[in-house]
Design a protein around this motif. Sequence first.
Motif, PDB file in Angstrom:
ATOM      1  N   LYS A  32       0.823  -1.212   0.000  1.00 19.30           N
ATOM      2  CA  LYS A  32       0.000   0.000   0.000  1.00 19.30           C
ATOM      3  C   LYS A  32       0.859   1.265   0.000  1.00 19.30           C
ATOM      4  O   LYS A  32       2.071   1.207   0.137  1.00 19.30           O
ATOM      5  CB  LYS A  32      -0.926  -0.035   1.218  1.00 19.30           C
ATOM      6  CG  LYS A  32      -1.967  -1.168   1.152  1.00 19.30           C
ATOM      7  CD  LYS A  32      -2.951  -1.079   2.305  1.00 19.30           C
ATOM      8  CE  LYS A  32      -3.981  -2.212   2.234  1.00 19.30           C
ATOM      9  NZ  LYS A  32      -4.958  -2.134   3.361  1.00 19.30           N
ATOM     10  N   VAL A  41      -4.572  -5.606   6.549  1.00 21.43           N
ATOM     11  CA  VAL A  41      -4.736  -4.356   7.297  1.00 21.43           C
ATOM     12  C   VAL A  41      -3.726  -4.278   8.433  1.00 21.43           C
ATOM     13  O   VAL A  41      -3.225  -5.308   8.904  1.00 21.43           O
ATOM     14  CB  VAL A  41      -6.169  -4.223   7.894  1.00 21.43           C
ATOM     15  CG1 VAL A  41      -7.183  -4.007   6.786  1.00 21.43           C
ATOM     16  CG2 VAL A  41      -6.534  -5.436   8.716  1.00 21.43           C
ATOM     17  N   CYS A  49      -3.000   1.652   8.137  1.00 21.45           N
ATOM     18  CA  CYS A  49      -4.095   1.840   7.182  1.00 21.45           C
ATOM     19  C   CYS A  49      -5.455   1.773   7.864  1.00 21.45           C
ATOM     20  O   CYS A  49      -6.460   2.172   7.270  1.00 21.45           O
ATOM     21  CB  CYS A  49      -3.985   0.890   5.989  1.00 21.45           C
ATOM     22  SG  CYS A  49      -3.857  -0.845   6.353  1.00 21.45           S
TER      23      CYS A  49
END
Length: 494
Positions: A36, A53, A57
């Motif tokens: 990400k 995750v 984030c």
Amino acid sequence: MTKSSSEAAAIVPEVLAKYETVIGLEVHAQLLTNTKIFCSCANRFGDAPNTNVCPVCLGLPGTLPILNKRAVELAMRASLALNCTVHEHSRFARKNYFYPDLPKGYQISQYELPLATNGWIEIDHEGAKKRIGITRLHLEEDAAKNLHEGFSESATKAYIDYNRCGTPLSEIVSEPDMREPEEAFAYLTTLRQIMLYTGISDCNMEEGSLRCDANVSVRLRGAKEFGTKVEVKNLNSFRFLQKAIEYEVERQIGVLESGGRISQETRLWNQDESCTVSMRSKEKAHDYRYFPEPDLLPVHVSDAWREEVLRTLPELPEAKRARFMRAYGLTPYDAELLTASRAFGDYFEEVVQLGAPGKAVANWMQTELIRCLNDSKTPFIENPISSSAFADFVKLVESGKITAAVGKKVFAKMFETSRSAADIVAAEGLGSQVDESAIEQAAREIIEKNSDNVAKFKSGNEGVFKFFVGQVMRATRGQANPQAVNDILRKLLS
Ligand SMILES: [Zn+2]
């Protein structure tokens, strides 16, 4: 135009013709990074919900973002391919708003100092080229995905998948340079092709890695001022884009013609009803309370870095088309087809480099190869015919050892079995086995039976020659060498 909205009752063409449409597009493309944009979570579509995750984030307190260099590099690539100026200094900004898919309460985006500005691409519309300006390209993070369907309690609950939260996006904003829905379609097609060529995004609209919003307004022809624009969202296919703009143009003209005013708002395309519906009044920049992101340093792009990215840019579709026409004597149509994807163009060139003539390769690729792929629903990457097998096949046809008609059969067998053309021709006795005396015999018989056509030919009707060729080919069951047939007929008819 549609039954579902009284606003857009059918408008006569003369009224429509009084107005000019103005369209600008905002395109979001997810960048093909491994991780990400501000954390090390995997950037991957299709994983089980909420498995990619982490505290960053998810926006947990006390965490800090770290910028993914690769995301900047891919966005630079896109910027340079779109003829934008990549700025030495750009900066991230906070765009504040509350929504359940945005756990921090703000999105990290770029506002006053975007990564790149002032570019353009050229689109092809009805045979003419038109330049569409690109206002800016900036980097930002994607939000999570709200899921309103597919769960046992979906009727009463909304679900959120945070895997998408923090996926790097480049937002590409065009100038309001398009005047017809078809131009918007051509722009998005061209933009998508450039992004695919440069490998910055997989541009998969079904999976949401390419998303498009349209700013649409109308004005009386000749007017200098733009009309009030409406933003249309949820255009997740090329077809929807075009239909939604067409609908919106008629709706706006309907409002103006009945004495109303267009309100600046965001509307959603509703595919089931084929109409746009009002979603909210358009927010202005100050609604978002933008301010520079204090947790990230400004982005610095050195000349050396920009040069390095520029050097790694592949040949872009437009340049490739021009080169194909020049180097291989192809028509614009051939070149367009062969450059549809980078892989398709690369394959073409591999075959040609193995000694097969370009024009012939182009013809076989556009006809038989595409037909076989379509009929068997095989994606091009699974094409079973290697470039060397393809080259051998084309050379076999070009040498006259098999005819084009037989070539089609051989090609289909190659596709089916991956055997070589020479093998198939030998095993099935498909070579041009008709010797010249047999061709001559067949030609004499046909000339004898068709004295009326012979007379026409002799009086200068060259078109009749094709008739004789066809007849001789048929008499020899398509296995005669066409050049020999031509030569013998010319001799006998002269
Ligand atoms: Zn994360």
